[in-house]
Design a protein around this motif. Structure first.
Motif, PDB file in Angstrom:
ATOM      1  N   ALA A 164       0.826  -1.209   0.000  1.00 49.91           N
ATOM      2  CA  ALA A 164       0.000   0.000   0.000  1.00 49.91           C
ATOM      3  C   ALA A 164       0.859   1.257   0.000  1.00 49.91           C
ATOM      4  O   ALA A 164       0.408   2.330  -0.404  1.00 49.91           O
ATOM      5  CB  ALA A 164      -0.932   0.003   1.214  1.00 49.91           C
ATOM      6  N   GLN A 165       2.089   1.154   0.427  1.00 49.56           N
ATOM      7  CA  GLN A 165       3.044   2.262   0.382  1.00 49.56           C
ATOM      8  C   GLN A 165       3.823   2.240  -0.935  1.00 49.56           C
ATOM      9  O   GLN A 165       4.066   3.280  -1.535  1.00 49.56           O
ATOM     10  CB  GLN A 165       4.010   2.147   1.558  1.00 49.56           C
ATOM     11  CG  GLN A 165       5.094   3.197   1.596  1.00 49.56           C
ATOM     12  CD  GLN A 165       6.070   2.958   2.740  1.00 49.56           C
ATOM     13  OE1 GLN A 165       6.215   1.841   3.235  1.00 49.56           O
ATOM     14  NE2 GLN A 165       6.744   3.998   3.157  1.00 49.56           N
ATOM     15  N   ILE A 166       4.200   1.058  -1.366  1.00 50.01           N
ATOM     16  CA  ILE A 166       5.016   0.909  -2.568  1.00 50.01           C
ATOM     17  C   ILE A 166       4.280   1.438  -3.801  1.00 50.01           C
ATOM     18  O   ILE A 166       4.857   2.178  -4.604  1.00 50.01           O
ATOM     19  CB  ILE A 166       5.433  -0.572  -2.770  1.00 50.01           C
ATOM     20  CG1 ILE A 166       6.390  -0.995  -1.658  1.00 50.01           C
ATOM     21  CG2 ILE A 166       6.076  -0.773  -4.143  1.00 50.01           C
ATOM     22  CD1 ILE A 166       6.685  -2.485  -1.631  1.00 50.01           C
ATOM     23  N   ILE A 191       2.095   3.536  -9.342  1.00 49.41           N
ATOM     24  CA  ILE A 191       1.452   2.450 -10.094  1.00 49.41           C
ATOM     25  C   ILE A 191       0.131   2.066  -9.431  1.00 49.41           C
ATOM     26  O   ILE A 191      -0.001   2.141  -8.213  1.00 49.41           O
ATOM     27  CB  ILE A 191       2.371   1.212 -10.206  1.00 49.41           C
ATOM     28  CG1 ILE A 191       2.787   0.717  -8.812  1.00 49.41           C
ATOM     29  CG2 ILE A 191       3.609   1.549 -11.053  1.00 49.41           C
ATOM     30  CD1 ILE A 191       3.609  -0.559  -8.808  1.00 49.41           C
ATOM     31  N   PRO A 192      -0.854   1.660 -10.226  1.00 48.70           N
ATOM     32  CA  PRO A 192      -2.156   1.298  -9.644  1.00 48.70           C
ATOM     33  C   PRO A 192      -2.158  -0.068  -8.957  1.00 48.70           C
ATOM     34  O   PRO A 192      -2.971  -0.317  -8.074  1.00 48.70           O
ATOM     35  CB  PRO A 192      -3.097   1.305 -10.841  1.00 48.70           C
ATOM     36  CG  PRO A 192      -2.219   1.027 -12.021  1.00 48.70           C
ATOM     37  CD  PRO A 192      -0.875   1.640 -11.680  1.00 48.70           C
ATOM     38  N   ASP A 216       6.828  -7.304 -12.760  1.00 42.78           N
ATOM     39  CA  ASP A 216       8.076  -6.567 -12.923  1.00 42.78           C
ATOM     40  C   ASP A 216       8.507  -5.897 -11.620  1.00 42.78           C
ATOM     41  O   ASP A 216       9.705  -5.866 -11.307  1.00 42.78           O
ATOM     42  CB  ASP A 216       7.943  -5.530 -14.037  1.00 42.78           C
ATOM     43  CG  ASP A 216       9.273  -4.877 -14.355  1.00 42.78           C
ATOM     44  OD1 ASP A 216      10.245  -5.607 -14.643  1.00 42.78           O
ATOM     45  OD2 ASP A 216       9.346  -3.628 -14.287  1.00 42.78           O
ATOM     46  N   VAL A 217       7.562  -5.372 -10.862  1.00 49.54           N
ATOM     47  CA  VAL A 217       7.900  -4.742  -9.581  1.00 49.54           C
ATOM     48  C   VAL A 217       8.523  -5.778  -8.648  1.00 49.54           C
ATOM     49  O   VAL A 217       9.562  -5.528  -8.029  1.00 49.54           O
ATOM     50  CB  VAL A 217       6.654  -4.099  -8.924  1.00 49.54           C
ATOM     51  CG1 VAL A 217       6.964  -3.639  -7.505  1.00 49.54           C
ATOM     52  CG2 VAL A 217       6.147  -2.935  -9.763  1.00 49.54           C
TER      53      VAL A 217
END
Length: 126
Positions: free
Chosen positions: A82-84, A90-91, A96-97
């Motif tokens: 929720a922070q990242i 990004i939604p 990839d993240v």
């Protein structure tokens, strides 16, 4: 281990959040597990790292604290998504993240611990 923990964070983020919430609230339901099974598992993993250190394959590090650091870095991708997301703009979390995070954590751990690779002798001795 790092990549598997990232995959677990990706596939079961709510399990990780429930676990983290229990720990943040004193781990009343987990204390017995932490002091028995988890302690044994961590010590087994630490023994492997200590063996690598003894073989000169990596720098001398506190293996238990290394495991805590790896745990913290990988858990972040589940517990703090929720922070990242807003920080990255990004939604939703993407493959990839997670892969980028895993790659960085692997690099930090290997380089930070001074891991030295030993080339196995092949059929030609090299």
């Amino acid at each position: 281990y790092i990549r598997d923990k990232i995959v677990l964070s990706q596939q079961r983020p709510y399990a990780s959040k429930v676990f983290a919430n229990e720990v943040l609230h004193g781990a009343g339901q987990l204390h017995a597990y932490f002091s028995t099974d988890m302690r044994r598992i961590f010590r087994e993993k630490a023994a492997v790292i200590d063996h690598w250190i003894a073989q000169g394959l990596m720098d001398r590090v506190d293996s238990l604290h290394l495991l805590f650091a790896i745990w913290a870095m990988t858990q972040t991708y589940a517990d703090f998504e929720a922070q990242i997301r807003p920080v990255l703009g990004i939604p939703r979390m993407t493959d990839d993240v997670y892969a980028t995070g895993a790659d960085l954590i692997v690099k930090l751990v290997l380089q930070g611990c001074g891991v030295r690779f030993v080339r196995a002798a092949g059929p030609r001795g090299g």
